[in-house]
Structure formats: structure tokens, C-alpha cells
Design a protein around this motif. Structure first.
Motif, mmCIF file in Angstrom:
data_model
loop_
_atom_site.group_PDB
_atom_site.id
_atom_site.type_symbol
_atom_site.label_atom_id
_atom_site.label_comp_id
_atom_site.label_asym_id
_atom_site.label_seq_id
_atom_site.Cartn_x
_atom_site.Cartn_y
_atom_site.Cartn_z
ATOM 1 N N VAL A 70 0.833 -1.206 0.000
ATOM 2 C CA VAL A 70 0.000 0.000 0.000
ATOM 3 C C VAL A 70 0.868 1.256 0.000
ATOM 4 C CG1 VAL A 70 -1.634 1.357 1.379
ATOM 5 C CG2 VAL A 70 -2.004 -1.096 1.063
ATOM 6 N N GLU A 71 1.871 1.292 0.853
ATOM 7 C CA GLU A 71 2.749 2.461 0.911
ATOM 8 C C GLU A 71 3.490 2.653 -0.405
ATOM 9 O OE1 GLU A 71 5.305 2.111 4.283
ATOM 10 O OE2 GLU A 71 3.729 2.627 5.714
ATOM 11 N N TYR A 74 1.050 4.219 -3.002
ATOM 12 C CA TYR A 74 0.853 5.654 -2.759
ATOM 13 C C TYR A 74 2.089 6.450 -3.186
ATOM 14 C CZ TYR A 74 -3.584 5.373 -0.218
ATOM 15 O OH TYR A 74 -4.912 5.205 0.112
ATOM 16 N N VAL A 77 2.180 6.752 -6.928
ATOM 17 C CA VAL A 77 1.175 7.702 -7.414
ATOM 18 C C VAL A 77 1.687 9.137 -7.255
ATOM 19 C CG1 VAL A 77 -1.107 8.688 -6.962
ATOM 20 C CG2 VAL A 77 -0.814 6.203 -7.056
ATOM 21 N N VAL A 78 2.282 9.438 -6.101
ATOM 22 C CA VAL A 78 2.811 10.780 -5.866
ATOM 23 C C VAL A 78 3.895 11.118 -6.886
ATOM 24 C CG1 VAL A 78 4.149 12.208 -4.263
ATOM 25 C CG2 VAL A 78 2.258 10.821 -3.412
ATOM 26 N N TYR A 127 0.347 12.640 2.024
ATOM 27 C CA TYR A 127 0.463 11.212 2.353
ATOM 28 C C TYR A 127 0.866 11.024 3.808
ATOM 29 C CZ TYR A 127 2.697 6.667 2.747
ATOM 30 O OH TYR A 127 3.076 5.429 3.179
ATOM 31 N N ILE A 134 -4.234 5.357 6.852
ATOM 32 C CA ILE A 134 -3.865 4.330 5.874
ATOM 33 C C ILE A 134 -3.392 3.069 6.581
ATOM 34 C CG2 ILE A 134 -2.191 3.730 4.075
ATOM 35 C CD1 ILE A 134 -2.267 6.685 3.206
ATOM 36 N N LEU A 147 -6.162 1.241 0.287
ATOM 37 C CA LEU A 147 -6.204 2.056 -0.932
ATOM 38 C C LEU A 147 -7.549 2.726 -1.148
ATOM 39 C CD1 LEU A 147 -4.262 -0.304 -3.377
ATOM 40 C CD2 LEU A 147 -3.401 1.729 -2.192
ATOM 41 N N VAL A 149 -9.381 5.528 -0.763
ATOM 42 C CA VAL A 149 -9.108 6.924 -0.417
ATOM 43 C C VAL A 149 -10.280 7.547 0.342
ATOM 44 C CG1 VAL A 149 -8.585 9.208 -1.352
ATOM 45 C CG2 VAL A 149 -7.574 7.169 -2.407
#
Length: 216
Positions: A70-71, A74, A77-78, A127, A134, A147, A149
Motif C-alpha cells: 500500500v505504501e 501511494y 502515485v505521488v 500522504y 492508511i 487504498l 481513499v
């Protein structure tokens, strides 16, 4: 919130435990996954009212892999959002570097690069402030929940002040985690292990202070 800095020292074995986790973290990827799992196991101890770090060993891979994924998503995505502006900026700068460049286009390339780094910085901060929600969502419901959001935002907005404080404390923990770089060698990994212990306390504090279904 200063408790986050001192609570690991209440464990009589804190030096040995942090050292072992630090040494395990030297293993590429596996060490990071195990460290995340160890943080979650330490979080469980805090939930049970025990101010002791979880045993330090290489048994937390299964616990940590979901949050690691998951981390990572993210983070990707950033970075991807920043690349949307960064790649055109670099391409434009490279094109203008051939021969006589246009001052206006060069300025545009610089602005695109600055905007890209700005987006990445803002995304990273966002984040960080969402991380407690999260972590709890992933620990409770798996990768899909982490995930989600909408659910993460719902929990983070349940108590904005608590979310703000937790985020600031995580930034402080991250700073401490990087201090070991100054000491070189194992120092960087030892402070990173200490930062994980701090993170467990911060997330537990966030969990107590927010409404919604409990994690775990």
C-alpha cells in the motif's frame, strides 16, 4: 505527544531490539517489509497496554507485506503525478539546449520542473498526514481498504486536530530516522528502527483520538 520520543526506552531490552531490527533492515526489501510488520506488532502491544517493543526477529514479513504494498502504491502515485509535469519540462529544456534556445521556453521548462517538485512535496506531505488512517485501514481490512481513499479521508477528517498532530509527529519521526545518516553505517538503520517504534505510538494515539471502527 512527547511520549512518542521516550516510550521505547521503558523497555529494558530496547537497545537489543532496535539493534536487531536495524540489522535486519539491511536486507534489501525484506528488511523494510519486516520492519513495517514489527511496527504493527509493536502497535498491538500498545493496544494491549504494554509499553514494550515487540520481540525483534525476522517473523513479521507476513504482517508487513500488505502495508508495504500500500505504501509503495501511494508513493508511486505521488511520483507519477510529479512526472506529468517533470517529463515535459526536461524534454523542453533538452530541446532548447540544442542551438539557440528561446528564453521564454527555457523559463517555461524551469517552471514545469519547479511545479513538478512542488507537486511531489505537497503529495508527500498529504500522504504523511493520511498515513495513520492508511495504516489502520490496511491493518484492519487489507490492501483494498488501505487504498480506499474515501475511507482513509473519512477517518482522517473525523478529528482534524488529531490528524494534524499525528502528521507533525510523523514528520519528526522521519527526521529522527534520518539523523543516523550523519553517524554513517549502522547509525542510519538504528535511528530508522527507533522511528518505527515512534510511529507505532503515534498511530496508536491517532487511533484512540479518532472516531470510527477500531483497527485490528
Amino acid at each position: 505527544m512527547t511520549e512518542a520520543f521516550v516510550w521505547p526506552f521503558r523497555d529494558p531490552e530496547w537497545v537489543v531490539k532496535l539493534l536487531i531490527i536495524a540489522l535486519i533492515s539491511l536486507i534489501p526489501i525484506v528488511g523494510a517489509v519486516n520492519g513495517i510488520g514489527w511496527m504493527l506488532a509493536t502497535l498491538d502491544r500498545l493496544r494491549a497496554g504494554e509499553e514494550r517493543l515487540a520481540p525483534a526477529n525476522l517473523s513479521y514479513l507476513g504482517r508487513g507485506i500488505r502495508l508495504f504494498v500500500v505504501e509503495l502504491i501511494y508513493a508511486l502515485v505521488v511520483v507519477a503525478v510529479g512526472l506529468i509535469l517533470y517529463i515535459p519540462g526536461v524534454a523542453l529544456a533538452a530541446h532548447q539546449g540544442n542551438g539557440n534556445g528561446n528564453a521564454g521556453l527555457i523559463a517555461l521548462a524551469i517552471l514545469l520542473n519547479l511545479a513538478a517538485f512542488g507537486l511531489i512535496t505537497i503529495g508527500s506531505l498529504a500522504y504523511t498526514f493520511l498515513l495513520p488512517a492508511i495504516v489502520l485501514a490496511t491493518d484492519r481490512g487489507g490492501i483494498g481498504a488501505g487504498l480506499s481513499v474515501a475511507e482513509v479521508l473519512r477517518r482522517s477528517r473525523a478529528n482534524p486536530i488529531n490528524t494534524l498532530i499525528a502528521g507533525l509527529m510523523l514528520i519528526a519521526a522521519s527526521f529522527i530516522g534520518g539523523l543516523g545518516v550523519i553517524a554513517c553505517g549502522i547509525g542510519a538503520f538504528l535511528t530508522a528502527a527507533f522511528a518505527l517504534a515512534m510511529q507505532a505510538w503515534i498511530i496508536r494515539s491517532f487511533e484512540i483520538g479518532t472516531t470510527g471502527p477500531p483497527a485490528g
